[in-house]
Design a protein around this motif. Structure first.
Motif, mmCIF file in Angstrom:
data_model
loop_
_atom_site.group_PDB
_atom_site.id
_atom_site.type_symbol
_atom_site.label_atom_id
_atom_site.label_comp_id
_atom_site.label_asym_id
_atom_site.label_seq_id
_atom_site.Cartn_x
_atom_site.Cartn_y
_atom_site.Cartn_z
ATOM 1 N N GLN A 41 14.170 -31.455 -46.532
ATOM 2 C CA GLN A 41 13.385 -30.285 -46.916
ATOM 3 C C GLN A 41 11.962 -30.351 -46.357
ATOM 4 N N GLY A 42 11.523 -31.544 -45.991
ATOM 5 C CA GLY A 42 10.169 -31.719 -45.461
ATOM 6 C C GLY A 42 9.089 -31.634 -46.530
ATOM 7 N N TRP A 43 9.469 -31.929 -47.774
ATOM 8 C CA TRP A 43 8.532 -31.838 -48.884
ATOM 9 C C TRP A 43 7.630 -33.057 -48.960
ATOM 10 N N THR A 44 6.417 -32.830 -49.437
ATOM 11 C CA THR A 44 5.556 -33.943 -49.818
ATOM 12 C C THR A 44 6.078 -34.480 -51.145
ATOM 13 N N GLN A 45 5.561 -35.600 -51.568
ATOM 14 C CA GLN A 45 5.983 -36.144 -52.859
ATOM 15 C C GLN A 45 5.612 -35.196 -54.000
ATOM 16 N N VAL A 46 4.475 -34.556 -53.902
ATOM 17 C CA VAL A 46 4.056 -33.610 -54.937
ATOM 18 C C VAL A 46 5.019 -32.426 -54.990
ATOM 19 N N GLU A 47 5.382 -31.897 -53.824
ATOM 20 C CA GLU A 47 6.328 -30.774 -53.780
ATOM 21 C C GLU A 47 7.697 -31.189 -54.314
ATOM 22 N N ALA A 49 8.341 -33.553 -56.425
ATOM 23 C CA ALA A 49 8.221 -33.734 -57.877
ATOM 24 C C ALA A 49 8.317 -32.401 -58.603
ATOM 25 N N GLN A 50 7.666 -31.378 -58.062
ATOM 26 C CA GLN A 50 7.712 -30.053 -58.685
ATOM 27 C C GLN A 50 9.146 -29.519 -58.693
ATOM 28 N N HIS A 51 9.849 -29.675 -57.597
ATOM 29 C CA HIS A 51 11.235 -29.201 -57.508
ATOM 30 C C HIS A 51 12.165 -29.997 -58.431
ATOM 31 N N CYS A 52 11.871 -31.269 -58.610
ATOM 32 C CA CYS A 52 12.730 -32.144 -59.413
ATOM 33 C C CYS A 52 12.385 -32.125 -60.900
ATOM 34 N N GLY A 53 11.230 -31.582 -61.230
ATOM 35 C CA GLY A 53 10.815 -31.559 -62.624
ATOM 36 C C GLY A 53 10.355 -32.911 -63.139
ATOM 37 N N VAL A 54 9.799 -33.716 -62.239
ATOM 38 C CA VAL A 54 9.273 -35.031 -62.604
ATOM 39 C C VAL A 54 7.875 -35.174 -62.011
ATOM 40 N N THR A 55 7.235 -36.294 -62.285
ATOM 41 C CA THR A 55 5.889 -36.532 -61.753
ATOM 42 C C THR A 55 5.961 -37.100 -60.336
ATOM 43 N N GLN A 56 4.847 -37.025 -59.638
ATOM 44 C CA GLN A 56 4.776 -37.586 -58.285
ATOM 45 C C GLN A 56 4.995 -39.095 -58.286
ATOM 46 N N PRO A 57 4.434 -39.853 -59.242
ATOM 47 C CA PRO A 57 4.720 -41.288 -59.252
ATOM 48 C C PRO A 57 6.211 -41.595 -59.442
ATOM 49 N N ARG A 58 6.888 -40.727 -60.189
ATOM 50 C CA ARG A 58 8.328 -40.912 -60.386
ATOM 51 C C ARG A 58 9.074 -40.713 -59.060
ATOM 52 N N ILE A 59 8.674 -39.705 -58.298
ATOM 53 C CA ILE A 59 9.270 -39.478 -56.976
ATOM 54 C C ILE A 59 8.976 -40.654 -56.056
ATOM 55 N N ASN A 60 7.765 -41.179 -56.138
ATOM 56 C CA ASN A 60 7.399 -42.328 -55.327
ATOM 57 C C ASN A 60 8.326 -43.507 -55.631
ATOM 58 N N ASP A 61 8.592 -43.751 -56.911
ATOM 59 C CA ASP A 61 9.522 -44.822 -57.289
ATOM 60 C C ASP A 61 10.907 -44.574 -56.697
ATOM 61 N N LEU A 62 11.355 -43.331 -56.747
ATOM 62 C CA LEU A 62 12.671 -42.982 -56.213
ATOM 63 C C LEU A 62 12.714 -43.206 -54.702
ATOM 64 N N LEU A 63 11.712 -42.715 -54.003
ATOM 65 C CA LEU A 63 11.699 -42.835 -52.541
ATOM 66 C C LEU A 63 11.537 -44.281 -52.076
ATOM 67 N N ARG A 64 10.953 -45.114 -52.897
ATOM 68 C CA ARG A 64 10.804 -46.531 -52.565
ATOM 69 C C ARG A 64 12.007 -47.364 -53.005
ATOM 70 N N GLY A 65 12.999 -46.691 -53.601
ATOM 71 C CA GLY A 65 14.243 -47.373 -53.945
ATOM 72 C C GLY A 65 14.163 -48.278 -55.147
#
Length: 93
Positions: A41-47, A49-65
């Motif tokens: 999708q080419g989203w930033t972590q903030v974007e 997070a908004q789509h996923c309904g979670v915080t940006q740090p949560r997305i960061n944890d996900l993307l870092r595995g």
């Protein structure tokens, strides 16, 4: 000298039981698929997070595995928020 052990996967090596290994494997695979979807999708972590309904740090944890920080339930909820359907396959071990 200590005898070395052989494992079918890294999950088998770090888990205490086959069930725990299967759970780790499923979470890791789902996390990889979510991360690939976000990248596509080419989203930033903030974007994302908004789509996923979670915080940006949560997305960061996900993307870092960071598998230990997510349950299968949480990953299914994130996938659903992205408009994806999760399918489970069962096969003989």
């Amino acid at each position: 000298m200590k005898k070395s052990e052989s494992y079918a996967s890294v999950w088998d090596a770090i888990a205490d039981t086959p069930g725990q290994a299967a759970n780790l494997r499923a979470r890791a695979e789902l996390m990889q698929q979510i991360a690939a979807f976000v990248k596509k999708q080419g989203w930033t972590q903030v974007e994302a997070a908004q789509h996923c309904g979670v915080t940006q740090p949560r997305i960061n944890d996900l993307l870092r595995g960071r598998v230990s920080r997510f349950s299968l339930d949480a990953l299914v909820n994130i996938s659903t928020a992205l408009g994806c359907r999760v399918r489970v396959d069962l096969e003989a071990a």
